[in-house]
Design an enzyme around this catalytic site. Sequence first.
Site, PDB file in Angstrom:
ATOM      1  N   ARG A 143      45.058   7.122  19.527  1.00 47.76           N
ATOM      2  CA  ARG A 143      44.547   8.447  19.149  1.00 47.76           C
ATOM      3  C   ARG A 143      45.286   8.948  17.912  1.00 47.76           C
ATOM      4  O   ARG A 143      44.674   9.536  17.017  1.00 47.76           O
ATOM      5  CB  ARG A 143      44.706   9.433  20.303  1.00 47.76           C
ATOM      6  CG  ARG A 143      43.763   9.175  21.472  1.00 47.76           C
ATOM      7  CD  ARG A 143      43.876  10.266  22.516  1.00 47.76           C
ATOM      8  NE  ARG A 143      43.303  11.529  22.061  1.00 47.76           N
ATOM      9  CZ  ARG A 143      43.444  12.689  22.716  1.00 47.76           C
ATOM     10  NH1 ARG A 143      44.155  12.744  23.831  1.00 47.76           N
ATOM     11  NH2 ARG A 143      42.887  13.778  22.241  1.00 47.76           N
ATOM     12  N   CYS A 172      50.564  17.361  21.213  1.00 46.64           N
ATOM     13  CA  CYS A 172      49.798  16.280  21.857  1.00 46.64           C
ATOM     14  C   CYS A 172      48.325  16.622  21.692  1.00 46.64           C
ATOM     15  O   CYS A 172      47.920  17.135  20.652  1.00 46.64           O
ATOM     16  CB  CYS A 172      50.208  16.144  23.325  1.00 46.64           C
ATOM     17  SG  CYS A 172      49.912  17.641  24.301  1.00 46.64           S
TER      18      CYS A 172
END
Length: 279
Positions: free
Chosen positions: A174, A232
């Site tokens: 990611r 995050c």
Amino acid sequence: MISADDLSRRLDGGDEIRVLDVRWKLGGPPGLAEHLAGHIPGSVYVDLDTELAGHGAPEDGRHPLPAIADLQAAARRWGLHDGDTVVVYDDLGSQSAARAWWLLRHAGMRDVLLLDGALAAWRSAGHPLATGDDARPEAGTVHLAYGALATIDADTAAAIARTGVLLDARAAARYRGETEPIDPRAGHIPGAISAPSAGNLAPDGRFLSAEELRARFEALGVRAMRPVGVYCGSGITAAHEAAALAIAGFVPYLYPGSWSQWSNLPDRPVETGDAAARD
């Protein structure tokens, strides 16, 4: 941090400890069914999506901090009082329990502990589980107020990426922008360094030692006199990274909006691929 054996001894000894079950998985379902099927005796289930997060516009991120009045009301439902010792756990290597650990400390509770190794450590130590809804605490009287821990917004996150170290706690794929299962844009905040939160744990799900964690973060460029920020996807596993940094002796800034906010702000640039740690 507290070990499963230490928690068991303190509970058996009659210590007044409030235990919170924060089981949660990205995309659900909620962890209530798992809690009812087996949990640490006396623990209260906490719903991360509805009790540990607010909900607003996409530009706020997927899990913005809840309004302090809402968090206080929830904490009182859990039976919390000022000065309580609170232990939080999940079944995900503390990845979701860390949100409760960070949030309650940010709101002024001083004695909040993560169960090291999470529920798996409790099970492997042979301690009993309860089923059903056995914990029905009387309403608590805790008073909460944000401000005990350091948070940053998008502007400050961008600045720390330039002048300090900004750690991205998501999975490396990611971070690189190879996949993005939930947020509108793939990649990372320019200048951020990949530091997946899973790397904070040993194979048994317990946190690495303070020395091992310090070596990990120093290899990524973290230094005592340099600002270090963490983010995050939506501010959940960033709390896990903040816990690991605290164990290692660092004082991190947490970006609650994280990538889910940044990627919803069209004027914010996006970087893809790998970035090397800076000295």
